[in-house]
Design a protein around this motif. Structure first.
Motif, PDB file in Angstrom:
ATOM      1  N   ILE A  74      48.066  57.739 -20.364  1.00 52.97           N
ATOM      2  CA  ILE A  74      49.483  57.350 -20.372  1.00 52.97           C
ATOM      3  C   ILE A  74      49.713  56.215 -21.374  1.00 52.97           C
ATOM      4  CG2 ILE A  74      51.300  56.250 -19.006  1.00 52.97           C
ATOM      5  CD1 ILE A  74      51.024  59.180 -18.375  1.00 52.97           C
ATOM      6  N   ALA A  75      48.800  55.253 -21.400  1.00 51.18           N
ATOM      7  CA  ALA A  75      48.944  54.140 -22.345  1.00 51.18           C
ATOM      8  C   ALA A  75      48.909  54.653 -23.780  1.00 51.18           C
ATOM      9  CB  ALA A  75      47.842  53.114 -22.114  1.00 51.18           C
ATOM     10  N   ALA A  76      47.966  55.563 -24.058  1.00 53.41           N
ATOM     11  CA  ALA A  76      47.857  56.112 -25.414  1.00 53.41           C
ATOM     12  C   ALA A  76      49.100  56.919 -25.762  1.00 53.41           C
ATOM     13  CB  ALA A  76      46.609  56.988 -25.529  1.00 53.41           C
ATOM     14  N   LEU A  77      49.604  57.664 -24.788  1.00 54.82           N
ATOM     15  CA  LEU A  77      50.778  58.496 -25.041  1.00 54.82           C
ATOM     16  C   LEU A  77      52.001  57.615 -25.343  1.00 54.82           C
ATOM     17  CD1 LEU A  77      51.644  61.467 -25.132  1.00 54.82           C
ATOM     18  CD2 LEU A  77      52.370  61.255 -22.756  1.00 54.82           C
ATOM     19  N   ALA A  78      52.133  56.522 -24.583  1.00 56.34           N
ATOM     20  CA  ALA A  78      53.260  55.615 -24.823  1.00 56.34           C
ATOM     21  C   ALA A  78      53.171  55.026 -26.228  1.00 56.34           C
ATOM     22  CB  ALA A  78      53.261  54.507 -23.773  1.00 56.34           C
ATOM     23  N   TRP A  79      51.963  54.700 -26.640  1.00 56.58           N
ATOM     24  CA  TRP A  79      51.753  54.110 -27.963  1.00 56.58           C
ATOM     25  C   TRP A  79      52.062  55.116 -29.068  1.00 56.58           C
ATOM     26  CZ3 TRP A  79      47.308  54.361 -31.534  1.00 56.58           C
ATOM     27  CH2 TRP A  79      47.387  53.376 -32.524  1.00 56.58           C
ATOM     28  N   LEU A  80      51.688  56.374 -28.806  1.00 56.77           N
ATOM     29  CA  LEU A  80      51.862  57.431 -29.814  1.00 56.77           C
ATOM     30  C   LEU A  80      53.249  58.054 -29.780  1.00 56.77           C
ATOM     31  CD1 LEU A  80      48.617  59.589 -29.513  1.00 56.77           C
ATOM     32  CD2 LEU A  80      49.391  58.388 -31.546  1.00 56.77           C
ATOM     33  N   TRP A  81      54.058  57.683 -28.786  1.00 53.57           N
ATOM     34  CA  TRP A  81      55.253  58.450 -28.457  1.00 53.57           C
ATOM     35  C   TRP A  81      56.126  58.795 -29.659  1.00 53.57           C
ATOM     36  CZ3 TRP A  81      56.411  60.862 -23.996  1.00 53.57           C
ATOM     37  CH2 TRP A  81      57.681  61.435 -23.918  1.00 53.57           C
ATOM     38  N   ARG A  82      56.544  57.758 -30.386  1.00 48.98           N
ATOM     39  CA  ARG A  82      57.503  57.969 -31.476  1.00 48.98           C
ATOM     40  C   ARG A  82      56.927  58.827 -32.599  1.00 48.98           C
ATOM     41  NH1 ARG A  82      62.321  55.391 -33.758  1.00 48.98           N
ATOM     42  NH2 ARG A  82      61.760  55.027 -35.912  1.00 48.98           N
ATOM     43  N   PRO A  83      55.759  58.486 -33.135  1.00 53.34           N
ATOM     44  CA  PRO A  83      55.215  59.364 -34.180  1.00 53.34           C
ATOM     45  C   PRO A  83      54.920  60.779 -33.676  1.00 53.34           C
ATOM     46  CG  PRO A  83      53.660  57.607 -33.622  1.00 53.34           C
ATOM     47  CD  PRO A  83      54.960  57.258 -32.990  1.00 53.34           C
ATOM     48  N   LEU A  84      54.465  60.891 -32.430  1.00 50.57           N
ATOM     49  CA  LEU A  84      54.149  62.221 -31.896  1.00 50.57           C
ATOM     50  C   LEU A  84      55.415  63.065 -31.762  1.00 50.57           C
ATOM     51  CD1 LEU A  84      51.940  64.074 -30.809  1.00 50.57           C
ATOM     52  CD2 LEU A  84      52.265  63.082 -28.563  1.00 50.57           C
ATOM     53  N   LEU A  85      56.485  62.428 -31.280  1.00 50.47           N
ATOM     54  CA  LEU A  85      57.757  63.132 -31.140  1.00 50.47           C
ATOM     55  C   LEU A  85      58.273  63.536 -32.518  1.00 50.47           C
ATOM     56  CD1 LEU A  85      59.736  64.015 -28.957  1.00 50.47           C
ATOM     57  CD2 LEU A  85      60.934  61.851 -29.243  1.00 50.47           C
ATOM     58  N   SER A  86      58.133  62.638 -33.462  1.00 51.87           N
ATOM     59  CA  SER A  86      58.578  62.899 -34.822  1.00 51.87           C
ATOM     60  C   SER A  86      57.813  64.078 -35.423  1.00 51.87           C
ATOM     61  CB  SER A  86      58.364  61.640 -35.662  1.00 51.87           C
ATOM     62  OG  SER A  86      59.194  61.660 -36.778  1.00 51.87           O
ATOM     63  N   ALA A  87      56.512  64.102 -35.229  1.00 51.42           N
ATOM     64  CA  ALA A  87      55.688  65.202 -35.753  1.00 51.42           C
ATOM     65  C   ALA A  87      55.977  66.500 -35.003  1.00 51.42           C
ATOM     66  CB  ALA A  87      54.210  64.853 -35.644  1.00 51.42           C
ATOM     67  N   THR A  88      56.390  66.390 -33.748  1.00 51.06           N
ATOM     68  CA  THR A  88      56.731  67.576 -32.964  1.00 51.06           C
ATOM     69  C   THR A  88      58.001  68.227 -33.500  1.00 51.06           C
ATOM     70  OG1 THR A  88      55.705  66.630 -30.999  1.00 51.06           O
ATOM     71  CG2 THR A  88      57.282  68.403 -30.635  1.00 51.06           C
ATOM     72  N   VAL A  89      58.945  67.395 -33.924  1.00 53.56           N
ATOM     73  CA  VAL A  89      60.216  67.912 -34.447  1.00 53.56           C
ATOM     74  C   VAL A  89      59.996  68.601 -35.789  1.00 53.56           C
ATOM     75  CG1 VAL A  89      62.451  67.238 -35.380  1.00 53.56           C
ATOM     76  CG2 VAL A  89      61.688  66.320 -33.191  1.00 53.56           C
ATOM     77  N   HIS A  90      59.316  67.959 -36.709  1.00 54.30           N
ATOM     78  CA  HIS A  90      59.033  68.582 -38.003  1.00 54.30           C
ATOM     79  C   HIS A  90      57.905  67.832 -38.696  1.00 54.30           C
ATOM     80  CE1 HIS A  90      59.772  70.152 -42.117  1.00 54.30           C
ATOM     81  NE2 HIS A  90      60.138  71.216 -41.451  1.00 54.30           N
ATOM     82  N   GLU A  91      56.784  68.506 -38.899  1.00 56.48           N
ATOM     83  CA  GLU A  91      55.600  67.818 -39.408  1.00 56.48           C
ATOM     84  C   GLU A  91      55.793  67.259 -40.821  1.00 56.48           C
ATOM     85  OE1 GLU A  91      51.919  69.831 -38.991  1.00 56.48           O
ATOM     86  OE2 GLU A  91      51.948  69.665 -36.812  1.00 56.48           O
ATOM     87  N   GLU A  92      56.371  68.072 -41.713  1.00 60.15           N
ATOM     88  CA  GLU A  92      56.478  67.614 -43.095  1.00 60.15           C
ATOM     89  C   GLU A  92      57.487  66.476 -43.224  1.00 60.15           C
ATOM     90  OE1 GLU A  92      56.885  70.756 -45.950  1.00 60.15           O
ATOM     91  OE2 GLU A  92      54.727  71.070 -45.802  1.00 60.15           O
ATOM     92  N   LEU A  93      58.582  66.591 -42.484  1.00 55.85           N
ATOM     93  CA  LEU A  93      59.576  65.517 -42.494  1.00 55.85           C
ATOM     94  C   LEU A  93      58.937  64.224 -41.984  1.00 55.85           C
ATOM     95  CD1 LEU A  93      62.512  64.998 -43.152  1.00 55.85           C
ATOM     96  CD2 LEU A  93      63.137  65.783 -40.878  1.00 55.85           C
ATOM     97  N   ALA A  94      58.188  64.326 -40.896  1.00 52.83           N
ATOM     98  CA  ALA A  94      57.515  63.154 -40.341  1.00 52.83           C
ATOM     99  C   ALA A  94      56.536  62.576 -41.355  1.00 52.83           C
ATOM    100  CB  ALA A  94      56.786  63.537 -39.053  1.00 52.83           C
ATOM    101  N   SER A  95      55.838  63.467 -42.055  1.00 48.92           N
ATOM    102  CA  SER A  95      54.843  63.026 -43.023  1.00 48.92           C
ATOM    103  C   SER A  95      55.501  62.269 -44.175  1.00 48.92           C
ATOM    104  CB  SER A  95      54.077  64.246 -43.534  1.00 48.92           C
ATOM    105  OG  SER A  95      53.113  63.868 -44.457  1.00 48.92           O
ATOM    106  N   VAL A  96      56.614  62.799 -44.671  1.00 46.63           N
ATOM    107  CA  VAL A  96      57.344  62.111 -45.748  1.00 46.63           C
ATOM    108  C   VAL A  96      57.849  60.755 -45.257  1.00 46.63           C
ATOM    109  CG1 VAL A  96      59.426  62.201 -47.184  1.00 46.63           C
ATOM    110  CG2 VAL A  96      57.990  64.226 -46.953  1.00 46.63           C
TER     111      VAL A  96
END
Lengths: 278, 264
Positions: free
Chosen positions: B138-160
């Motif tokens: 849970i701690a790791a997920l909270a830390w990763l939340w924003r980038p993970l959600l961003s990559a879930t929406v669109h990987e290339e957009l998140a990467s840029v």
């Protein structure tokens, strides 16, 4: 096009980009440069490698040969060609926007960006419920939230009818005028894009021809690629409009559209030399 | 209430509370089959644990993480589609695990308890393991939340936009491997995926933001554990499958109900 000397205003410069996949050459020694305040449009038939050029210039794809130079600290706003968000993800448009913004910018900025692209009404709607035209504007707003020095737009008008396309291209030009950012754009809509483009790069795995729209449309390589018929429609296209459209497409009186205060007719001007605020 | 029932409830809820939020991402990213493949390979982890005489959870985690990594590597090279690769890995590893365990006849391995869970036999040690591992996830997920959600929406957009997409995706797979290892005791390798995806799918109707859906998935998962245990005591049914059936009942109920909140 002389690209041996890098101008002070250069944002991104790709030189000699070569990409092959499974024995097929996708790009052969392609040069593309985008300068500040400049709109560069990549045109070419399907499968010509336009999106590959974009991916290389964004740094998403490493070319087999060639180099990409980006100005230090260059902020890029990117609008991908396809984006599918699973319907199981409960995400409002506002949240979708702030997700991409630099360092947790708030709702106010997201709203302002939506306003700038004329889609403020959809802030609270689920992102999957936005129409094709609305969604392209939402993507543009997300790109703007990056405070970009350069916009990279891969087929910005995909899935929009021809009137909406003209509106969106005008909007892009106005954003360039206001923010003085560079724009790299991929497009199929030759006749709509030409007017506002500073430089056209005509691509078919290699650069067939490049330069000012006027010179390109007269280039034999261009005519050979698109055919005389298509090439000649560029100057012919004209669209009389006695009303505007809001972002959702419904008809509103002139000047009240999703694109406020637009200078009508300028996008149809095949010369491409005008002042948008004139 | 009997001690073992309390332990089962506490342990089961601990797993469900972690599986829910992670399950939301599995659903959003359409990775249900991937989760299923990881859990099928968990049996090989059990065998590895016995073979090396190490904690079974650690064995499962090691094998699941290895499968996840090799899948990423295979995706890059192979010309097979993802679901074909997953199908190959899921059943090849399950078969290997079954064979490896068959060699350990002398150890009287209770195969059924690994395949379908044995939550009523959960020990205080297991509970400690679940809550420690769960808190880390849970701690790791909270830390990763924003980038993970961003990559879930669109990987290339998140990467840029500067998200280290590959690293984030790998981290997510590792977290999923931990959850599979933790959940195996509760519902077994064949049913682990259901505890991950069914509560998340049931939560969708009532959630208006990603965070709401993640939390609600955890809550519904706990409900499924409680309901399943109750059913298993009253009707004398096997506990692991009962929990999954309870989750399924919640899902059907959620699907049949009108959405509580309409978007404004």
């Amino acid at each position: 096009m002389n690209i041996t000397a890098r101008h002070a205003g250069t944002l991104v410069e790709a030189r000699g980009i070569t990409v092959s996949r499974g024995g097929n050459v996708i790009l052969a020694s392609v040069d593309v440069t985008v300068g500040a305040g400049e709109i560069v449009t990549l045109i070419g038939p399907n499968g010509a490698g336009k999106t590959t050029v974009v991916r290389v210039m964004l740094g998403l794809l490493k070319p087999d040969r060639g180099s990409v130079w980006r100005r230090d600290g260059l902020a890029i706003g990117y609008m991908p060609q396809h984006i599918h968000i699973d319907s199981t993800l409960p995400l409002t448009v506002g949240r979708f926007l702030t997700l991409g913004a630099k360092c947790r910018r708030g709702e106010a900025e997201a709203r302002a960006a939506l306003d700038e692209v004329g889609a403020a009404a959809v802030m609270e709607t689920p992102v999957q419920a936005a129409s094709g035209g609305e969604f392209r504007r939402i993507l543009l707003a997300r790109a703007l939230l990056r405070d970009p020095d350069m916009l990279v737009l891969d087929e910005p008008c995909q899935g929009i009818d021809v009137n909406g396309q003209a509106e969106l291209y005008r909007l892009i030009t106005r954003i360039r005028d206001r923010r003085r950012c560079g724009v790299l754009m991929v497009s199929h809509d030759l006749h709509l894009v030409m007017a506002d483009t500073d430089k056209v790069v005509c691509l078919n795995h290699h650069v067939c021809c490049a330069g000012h729209p006027e010179s390109v449309t007269n280039d034999p390589a261009y005519i050979a690629l698109f055919g005389k018929q298509v090439a000649s429609t560029i100057a012919v296209y004209h669209h009389e409009h006695d009303h505007d459209h809001a972002a959702d497409g419904h008809v509103v009186p002139l000047g009240r559209g999703a694109v406020p205060d637009h200078d009508r007719g300028q996008a149809h001007d095949p010369q491409g030399e005008h002042n948008a605020h004139g | 209430m009997d001690d073992f029932l309390v332990r089962a409830l506490v342990g089961g809820c601990g797993v469900a509370a972690v599986a829910g939020p992670l399950g939301a991402f599995v659903v959003w990213r359409r990775m249900a089959f991937f989760g299923s493949t990881l859990s099928h390979s968990a049996l090989l982890g059990v065998a590895l644990g016995f073979l090396l005489g190490i904690n079974l959870n650690v064995g499962i985690f090691a094998v699941c993480a290895m499968i996840a990594l090799s899948l990423v590597a295979m995706q890059r090279r192979a010309r097979l589609s993802d679901d074909t690769l997953l199908g190959i890995l899921a059943h090849a590893t399950l078969a290997l695990g079954l064979i490896a365990l068959a060699f350990m006849e002398t150890q009287r391995v209770d195969l059924m308890s690994y395949l379908f869970g044995d939550v009523l036999a959960i020990s205080a040690n297991d509970i400690a393991m679940i809550y420690l591992g769960g808190a880390l996830v849970i701690a790791a997920l909270a830390w990763l939340w924003r980038p993970l959600l961003s990559a879930t929406v669109h990987e290339e957009l998140a990467s840029v936009e500067g998200v280290p997409v590959t690293a984030v995706n790998l981290a997510f797979m590792v977290l999923l491997a931990v959850v599979v290892a933790l959940a195996m005791k509760v519902v077994g390798v064949l049913l682990v995926t259901s505890l991950i995806i069914i509560p998340a799918a049931a939560a969708r109707r009532f959630a208006r933001s990603p965070e709401q859906m993640a939390v609600l998935a955890g809550v519904l998962g706990c409900g499924a554990v409680a309901g399943g245990l109750w059913g298993s005591v009253v009707l004398d049914t096997p506990s692991g499958p009962s929990i999954v059936v309870a989750a399924f009942a919640l899902f059907l109920l959620a699907t049949a109900m009108p959405p509580l909140m309409q978007p404004r």
